[in-house]
Design a protein around this motif. Structure first.
Motif, PDB file in Angstrom:
ATOM      1  N   THR A 249       2.536   8.568   0.937  1.00 53.00           N
ATOM      2  CA  THR A 249       1.278   8.448   0.214  1.00 53.00           C
ATOM      3  C   THR A 249       1.000   6.963   0.024  1.00 53.00           C
ATOM      4  O   THR A 249       1.914   6.158  -0.129  1.00 53.00           O
ATOM      5  N   MET A 250      -0.288   6.610   0.061  1.00 51.81           N
ATOM      6  CA  MET A 250      -0.686   5.211  -0.001  1.00 51.81           C
ATOM      7  C   MET A 250      -1.672   4.970  -1.143  1.00 51.81           C
ATOM      8  O   MET A 250      -2.394   5.879  -1.558  1.00 51.81           O
ATOM      9  N   ARG A 251      -1.657   3.750  -1.648  1.00 54.32           N
ATOM     10  CA  ARG A 251      -2.593   3.369  -2.697  1.00 54.32           C
ATOM     11  C   ARG A 251      -3.961   3.054  -2.097  1.00 54.32           C
ATOM     12  O   ARG A 251      -4.063   2.555  -0.983  1.00 54.32           O
ATOM     13  N   TYR A 252      -5.014   3.337  -2.848  1.00 53.57           N
ATOM     14  CA  TYR A 252      -6.344   2.926  -2.444  1.00 53.57           C
ATOM     15  C   TYR A 252      -6.510   1.433  -2.720  1.00 53.57           C
ATOM     16  O   TYR A 252      -5.852   0.872  -3.594  1.00 53.57           O
ATOM     17  N   GLN A 253      -7.400   0.800  -1.973  1.00 50.52           N
ATOM     18  CA  GLN A 253      -7.560  -0.646  -2.096  1.00 50.52           C
ATOM     19  C   GLN A 253      -7.928  -1.060  -3.514  1.00 50.52           C
ATOM     20  O   GLN A 253      -7.440  -2.084  -4.020  1.00 50.52           O
ATOM     21  N   GLU A 254      -8.769  -0.264  -4.192  1.00 47.36           N
ATOM     22  CA  GLU A 254      -9.182  -0.647  -5.544  1.00 47.36           C
ATOM     23  C   GLU A 254      -8.043  -0.540  -6.558  1.00 47.36           C
ATOM     24  O   GLU A 254      -8.162  -1.025  -7.694  1.00 47.36           O
ATOM     25  N   GLU A 255      -6.932   0.098  -6.181  1.00 46.57           N
ATOM     26  CA  GLU A 255      -5.790   0.196  -7.087  1.00 46.57           C
ATOM     27  C   GLU A 255      -4.928  -1.068  -7.083  1.00 46.57           C
ATOM     28  O   GLU A 255      -4.093  -1.249  -7.963  1.00 46.57           O
ATOM     29  N   LEU A 256      -5.121  -1.908  -6.073  1.00 45.69           N
ATOM     30  CA  LEU A 256      -4.337  -3.143  -5.986  1.00 45.69           C
ATOM     31  C   LEU A 256      -5.111  -4.290  -6.616  1.00 45.69           C
ATOM     32  O   LEU A 256      -6.292  -4.496  -6.324  1.00 45.69           O
TER      33      LEU A 256
ATOM     34  N   TYR B 102       0.816  -1.211   0.000  1.00 43.58           N
ATOM     35  CA  TYR B 102       0.000   0.000   0.000  1.00 43.58           C
ATOM     36  C   TYR B 102       0.857   1.272   0.000  1.00 43.58           C
ATOM     37  O   TYR B 102       0.383   2.341  -0.383  1.00 43.58           O
ATOM     38  N   LEU B 103       2.109   1.172   0.448  1.00 41.73           N
ATOM     39  CA  LEU B 103       2.963   2.358   0.520  1.00 41.73           C
ATOM     40  C   LEU B 103       3.443   2.762  -0.874  1.00 41.73           C
ATOM     41  O   LEU B 103       3.860   1.922  -1.666  1.00 41.73           O
TER      42      LEU B 103
ATOM     43  N   GLY C 124       3.616 -23.694   7.402  1.00 43.57           N
ATOM     44  CA  GLY C 124       2.833 -24.253   6.326  1.00 43.57           C
ATOM     45  C   GLY C 124       1.462 -23.630   6.178  1.00 43.57           C
ATOM     46  O   GLY C 124       0.603 -24.143   5.484  1.00 43.57           O
ATOM     47  N   GLY C 125       1.206 -22.521   6.880  1.00 45.20           N
ATOM     48  CA  GLY C 125      -0.097 -21.876   6.824  1.00 45.20           C
ATOM     49  C   GLY C 125      -0.244 -21.033   5.597  1.00 45.20           C
ATOM     50  O   GLY C 125       0.724 -20.761   4.889  1.00 45.20           O
ATOM     51  N   LYS C 126      -1.473 -20.583   5.334  1.00 46.63           N
ATOM     52  CA  LYS C 126      -1.725 -19.739   4.177  1.00 46.63           C
ATOM     53  C   LYS C 126      -1.695 -18.294   4.597  1.00 46.63           C
ATOM     54  O   LYS C 126      -2.250 -17.931   5.617  1.00 46.63           O
ATOM     55  N   ARG C 127      -1.088 -17.444   3.760  1.00 46.62           N
ATOM     56  CA  ARG C 127      -1.062 -16.014   4.048  1.00 46.62           C
ATOM     57  C   ARG C 127      -2.402 -15.392   3.710  1.00 46.62           C
ATOM     58  O   ARG C 127      -3.054 -15.753   2.753  1.00 46.62           O
ATOM     59  N   LYS C 128      -2.772 -14.415   4.506  1.00 45.81           N
ATOM     60  CA  LYS C 128      -3.938 -13.617   4.191  1.00 45.81           C
ATOM     61  C   LYS C 128      -3.536 -12.456   3.337  1.00 45.81           C
ATOM     62  O   LYS C 128      -2.546 -11.816   3.595  1.00 45.81           O
ATOM     63  N   SER C 129      -4.300 -12.150   2.309  1.00 47.48           N
ATOM     64  CA  SER C 129      -3.972 -10.992   1.474  1.00 47.48           C
ATOM     65  C   SER C 129      -4.362  -9.734   2.195  1.00 47.48           C
ATOM     66  O   SER C 129      -5.279  -9.715   3.007  1.00 47.48           O
ATOM     67  N   ALA C 130      -3.634  -8.607   1.883  1.00 45.81           N
ATOM     68  CA  ALA C 130      -3.922  -7.340   2.536  1.00 45.81           C
ATOM     69  C   ALA C 130      -5.240  -6.801   2.035  1.00 45.81           C
ATOM     70  O   ALA C 130      -5.584  -6.954   0.898  1.00 45.81           O
TER      71      ALA C 130
END
Length: 324
Positions: A176-183, A115-116, A318-324
């Motif tokens: 400055t950070m990206r908006y969620q819809e930009e990712l 996001y950065l 061995g766990g699954k990562r959560k997406s930001a």
């Protein structure tokens, strides 16, 4: 000192103080290219002309449109535009053009790196603003928090994360950070990946390899290899020397039998014969919990470390990562 990129107020509830934002990055490339005609060697320049003039007489040189004649236009229907004057854009009603209103605070490890966007140095507007600035800066440092607000510049409104500067006891940083819809959604890229069960022996060797190659981050050790190659190309042409060309990839020094063999050779410097697959096990090295020791936490880029440590720990289990 350079001119500030933005000046205004930081507002936290009833507390406010003036600040200046300075861009914290700059382009350092020494190579600049112009567009040149291959046949004449002359520089090619671009001119803004009317589209209708080009369509009506494509073989004739159209008269250039002067800069003060150009305005922005929004196409609301095919070929139909509403004209927007520069003064109208400058007078848009956007409160964050002048004030960064800090709406909330978050822990530094909640700021996911994706996001950065871009860093800025933040300094008090003048000496009379220094006391409030210093108190807020120290509070951010002690609580390891970032203030989130919005700021308008560069033709849009940005999310802004305000933090204490990690390597200076006086300044602040803004990102400055990206908006969620930009990712883009990570599931679109990761969901089709084959699930692989991680072998514990391979994991231990990989951790050992990482530990062996771990060193303090020193940005001065890195340079732009593309820039270096461009300089070599330009120098060769100026001196009428042979043009340097890309070298073919070096052949593998030894045939790698499997992943375990590659890991063992990497850990032992590449010159030690692979051990038998069922050789006696040694005591495993320390796990991912030691990736960021307490004394190293202060020196490194704190915005990234906690997130990376958490991800590394989940990967080791061995766990699954959560997406930001």
């Amino acid at each position: 000192m350079a001119r500030p990129y933005w000046s205004g107020q930081i507002q936290i509830s009833l507390v406010s103080f003036g600040v200046k934002l300075f861009v914290a990055t700059e382009a350092k490339s020494e190579i600049r290219f112009h567009q040149i005609s291959r046949s004449t060697g002359e520089r090619v320049r671009h001119q803004k002309v009317l589209a209708s003039a080009v369509e009506q007489a494509p073989d004739e040189a159209a008269a250039p449109v002067q800069k003060d004649e150009i305005v922005k236009g929004y196409e609301y229907a095919k070929g139909q535009y509403v004209m927007i004057e520069p003064s109208e854009i400058a007078n848009l009603r956007v409160p964050s053009k002048h004030t960064i209103d800090v709406a909330q605070f978050v822990s530094l490890n909640e700021l996911a790196p994706e996001y950065l966007e871009k860093p800025y140095f933040v300094v008090p507007d003048n000496d009379t603003q220094a006391e409030a600035f210093a108190v807020v800066r120290e509070a951010l440092a002690k609580t390891k928090k970032a203030g989130l607000g919005k700021v308008a510049f560069g033709g849009r409104e940005h999310i802004l994360a305000l933090t204490a500067a990690p390597h200076d006891e006086r300044g602040m940083m803004a990102y400055t950070m990206r908006y969620q819809e930009e990712l883009r959604k990570p599931q679109e890229y990761f969901s089709d990946m084959k699930h692989v069960k991680v072998d514990e022996d391979s994991l231990e060797l990989a951790e050992t390899l990482i530990k062996k190659r771990t060193a303090p981050f020193d940005p001065s050790k890195f340079q732009d290899g593309y820039e270096v190659a461009l300089r070599e190309l330009v120098d060769a042409k100026l001196k009428h020397l042979p043009i340097p060309k890309d070298e073919a990839p070096a052949p593998h020094r030894a045939k790698v039998i499997n992943l375990m063999d590659a890991l063992r050779k990497s850990v032992h410097g590449g010159d030690t014969a692979a051990e038998p697959a069922h050789a006696g096990k040694k005591k495993p090295p320390s796990r991912a919990a030691s990736l960021f020791p307490a004394d190293e936490e202060k020196a490194g880029p704190t915005l990234v470390k906690p997130k990376a440590a958490k991800a590394a720990s989940k990967s080791a289990k061995g766990g699954k990562r959560k997406s930001a």
